[in-house]
Write an enzyme that holds these catalytic residues in place. Structure first.
Site, PDB file in Angstrom:
ATOM      1  N   LYS A 249      36.911  52.572  31.660  1.00 40.31           N
ATOM      2  CA  LYS A 249      35.903  52.939  32.649  1.00 40.31           C
ATOM      3  C   LYS A 249      36.634  53.470  33.879  1.00 40.31           C
ATOM      4  CE  LYS A 249      31.748  51.662  31.083  1.00 40.31           C
ATOM      5  NZ  LYS A 249      31.039  50.585  31.791  1.00 40.31           N
ATOM      6  N   HIS A 252      37.776  53.253  40.231  1.00 41.79           N
ATOM      7  CA  HIS A 252      37.157  53.908  41.385  1.00 41.79           C
ATOM      8  C   HIS A 252      37.838  53.546  42.698  1.00 41.79           C
ATOM      9  CE1 HIS A 252      35.293  50.082  42.224  1.00 41.79           C
ATOM     10  NE2 HIS A 252      34.664  50.085  41.063  1.00 41.79           N
ATOM     11  N   HIS A 255      38.638  49.984  43.517  1.00 42.15           N
ATOM     12  CA  HIS A 255      39.813  49.438  42.858  1.00 42.15           C
ATOM     13  C   HIS A 255      41.092  49.896  43.548  1.00 42.15           C
ATOM     14  CE1 HIS A 255      37.078  49.287  39.107  1.00 42.15           C
ATOM     15  NE2 HIS A 255      37.104  48.102  39.685  1.00 42.15           N
TER      16      HIS A 255
END
Length: 730
Positions: A249, A252, A255
């Site tokens: 995933k 982003h 993170h």
């Protein structure tokens, strides 16, 4: 289980974009050349102008410094590593005796061998307590930093002494008049209801410069703060959970921020003497891995998986998810058609059979079945999942290394045992914390705080939610590590979730765990554009910044031709640019991703900080080239020759670094360190025209070299604390 919290993919962009982590190879210590726009001279202007115009030609190499290890001496610019040994109290006592003090001032829980300011606070406390009769325990905490030099080095708010006096102004004057002569402190002055204390210059220099040069990489840090008890050798233990991306995933902006801030906090506690466990809690479990396995079977490439696992798995996930959406749209359309046909009295059995077939054999059901195989321990299913996980972690490690990040444990949702979640659910039910609500299990926290609301811990279908898994993870960590503190570095969008987690653990009888937990939150990044559309890989971010640094370097084409490896220079500077921009403001504040600003060599940016470090490195090398017999131990230099205001001012800044470190432990803000480093480097740059090294009388040269070497060490220590890789000029 779907990761909707630490691993959310959309919450951190005002534009709705997302980031993925596509790692690049780790760079090593290399020699580089940096070409910038020409300048008529090498001057760095005074900090009051904030024009750090140093676009000239320099050669750099990465400082050969390991990940942050504050107490492991290394060979630095001013002395051999074997000589690095912090000053002892006896060393300080010998220095103080030369100016008339027979003993080292030391109030309880102070560390004069590690912090020059502790000596002064203790000394002022001792003298003022004797002259006024006020308890030293009352005086010491009132001595505070000053924001302006004209207010002294330390200030005391007289009302804070809690003495009942009607005429406060007269009491202030009485305290000042009664303050005795001191070899360390000038006669204090009155500033309203404050008393200002100014340090005498020469003792400050004599105490500070040798302390820095002797301590080297450990200067500023204090391992005593991490001890479980005064005089004990047992260290406190902390878990710092940070970054926590979701495999396959998008990685982003949240993170990225979590990674930078978490790495800094781990360094901060390590510098405080804590035993630090750096933990990456991956989103590595749930039905999405069933989706991913189906996608890889249909769209996957073995070669691409090995070459770029994270990017390829994301591409596969996007494609199979698109298939799932098409199926869902088709089912929706057919159901609408069925409703219409039934209203017309027509037969819909064929359409209903088609819908049921899609539901029974489609991506969603296949993924659900596949994940059930994983849960049941089916070897093939687990083997594929484990391969995806292991390959992704290896690539993560490479990219984290570029940011000077390392982990002691790669944990994840998959690591939380079912028994732990079941025990948590059973304990919540037994203690009456949870209750049934229309088939689901909830915890009503409104009775404790309206803001906490009601938390769902089990869905109607019996599936445990992320909150239950978090409770299980926390209790497992407590049993495994027996930690004294655990920090979750997670975005502010998840304030409610973590507040609910801590409160539920408390009321279910695990206050022994919850009271040791802390949420360190942060704001979002705004204005991050992307070349790849809605998905943005971390290496894309760093590549864009590196390209921008490359543009700056290419301004002078003639100089640029002499660059040995401009791409790697741009990479180092680009990473510094990103990290410094992220850490400049308070964590909770949102900030704009400003490419032009962050890559500038003017103002307080990462590239400027790197330049400041490189120029300090060059001073010692130039001196060594000009004079062949420079001693390796500059603590032998005649520091009485440092009389200029710029030298004294710089020494004051350097002396305050241990206090900055202490304050940073309280604020837990990287901006606390950065603000200090920029202030200190401004003081350095404004000194160059006044404190020239090469060309000065030999003894003066050595004294100034000792001062600049101390400044280099402090800057180096501060940059490593932040997670930056300092560069050296060759």
């Amino acid at each position: 289980m779907q990761r909707v919290l630490r691993h959310s993919t959309r919450a951190f962009f005002n534009s709705g974009s997302t980031i993925l982590l596509r790692p690049l190879a780790t760079h090593t210590s290399l020699t580089h050349t940096l070409a910038l726009a020409p300048a008529p001279h090498h001057k760095i202007y005074s900090p009051t102008t904030h024009h750090h115009r140093h676009q000239t030609f320099y050669t750099y190499s990465l400082a050969n410094i390991p990940p942050f290890v504050p107490f492991a001496p290394h060979k630095n610019a001013n002395m051999d590593a074997s000589t690095l040994k912090p000053l002892s109290v006896d060393d300080i006592s010998a220095t103080l005796k030369t100016i008339g003090l027979d003993s080292v001032p030391q109030e309880p829980n102070t560390y004069p061998a590690l912090n020059p300011f502790d000596i002064y606070r203790s000394h002022i406390t001792e003298l003022l307590s004797k002259s006024s009769g006020i308890d030293a325990k009352i005086i010491y905490p009132t001595l505070a930093w000053t924001m302006k030099p004209e207010n002294g080095d330390l200030q005391l708010a007289v009302p804070a002494l809690r003495q009942k006096r009607k005429d406060m102004a007269a009491f202030v004057q009485e305290l000042v008049d009664g303050f005795p002569e001191s070899p360390l402190i000038e006669k204090p002055t009155v500033n309203g209801t404050w008393i200002s204390f100014f340090f005498k210059a020469q003792p400050l220099i004599d105490l500070t410069i040798p302390s820095i040069l002797k301590a080297g990489t450990s200067y500023g840090f204090n391992p005593n703060f991490g001890l479980k008890a005064q005089g004990s050798s047992e260290r406190k233990k902390i878990i710092v959970e940070f970054s926590s991306p979701n495999i396959a995933k998008p990685f982003h902006a949240g993170h990225l921020r979590s990674t930078i801030i978490g790495g800094f906090l781990a360094n901060l506690y390590e510098g405080s003497g804590w035993e630090v466990i750096r933990m990456n809690y991956l989103g590595d479990w749930g039905k999405q891995y069933g989706v991913l396995a189906l996608g890889f079977e249909k769209y996957g490439s073995e070669e691409e998986l090995v070459a770029k696992p994270i990017g390829h798995l994301y591409d596969v996930y996007v494609k199979i998810s698109a298939d799932a959406r098409e199926e869902a749209d088709l089912v929706k359309a057919k159901k609408e058609e069925i409703v219409t046909l039934k209203a017309e009295g027509k037969d819909t059995s064929a359409l209903e059979a088609e819908v049921q077939k899609i539901l029974d054999t489609g991506v969603d059901e296949q993924a659900r079945s596949y994940f059930k195989k994983m849960v049941d321990g089916e070897p093939k299913a687990l083997g594929i999942w484990k391969r995806f996980r292991d390959l992704s972690i290896e690539k993560y490690k490479q990219t984290y290394a570029r940011l000077n990040i390392r982990y002691d444990e790669y944990s994840g949702e998959s690591q939380v045992k079912d028994e732990s979640m079941e025990e948590a659910a059973a304990l919540m039910a037994k203690t009456g914390v949870s209750e049934d609500s229309e088939g689901a299990v909830i915890v009503d926290l409104t009775k404790y705080s309206k803001k906490l609301g009601k938390a769902i811990v089990k869905k109607k279908d019996g599936t445990s939610l992320y909150l239950t898994r978090d409770i299980g993870a926390a209790t497992e960590r407590a049993a495994k590590y027996h930690f004294d503190k655990m920090i979750y570095v997670v975005a502010s969008q998840q304030d409610l979730h973590l507040a609910q987690l801590f409160k539920i653990m408390e009321i279910m009888g695990r206050k022994d765990v919850s009271e040791k937990c802390q949420h360190i939150n942060f704001g979002m990044v705004k204005g991050m554009s992307t070349r790849r559309g809605t998905a943005k890989f971390l290496d894309d971010i760093l590549a864009e910044v590196g390209d921008k640094m490359h543009e700056v370097m290419r301004v002078n084409e003639e100089k640029y031709k002499q660059v040995e490896d401009p791409e790697k220079v741009a990479d180092v500077l680009g990473i510094s640019a990103v990290m410094v921009q992220d850490m400049k403001g308070k964590r909770i504040n949102h900030y704009d991703f400003d490419m032009d600003r962050m890559t500038s060599f003017e103002g307080d940016t990462g590239p400027y900080l790197q330049y400041a470090h490189a120029r300090l490195c060059s001073i010692h090398r130039k001196a060594s080239a000009a004079v062949s017999d420079i001693p390796s131990d500059l603590t032998t230099a005649d520091l009485t020759l440092l009389k200029e205001p710029h030298a004294v001012g710089l020494a004051r800044e350097l002396a305050s670094f241990p206090d900055v470190f202490i304050n940073t432990i309280k604020t837990q803000e990287p901006a606390t360190v950065l603000t200090y480093l920029f202030k200190m480097t401004h003081a350095v740059s404004s000194s160059y025209d006044h404190l020239q090294v090469v060309g000065s009388d030999r003894e003066v040269m050595l004294a100034r070299l000792a001062l600049y070497s101390a400044a280099l060490q402090v800057l180096n220590n501060g940059m490593r604390l932040l997670g930056l890789s300092p560069v050296e000029r060759m």
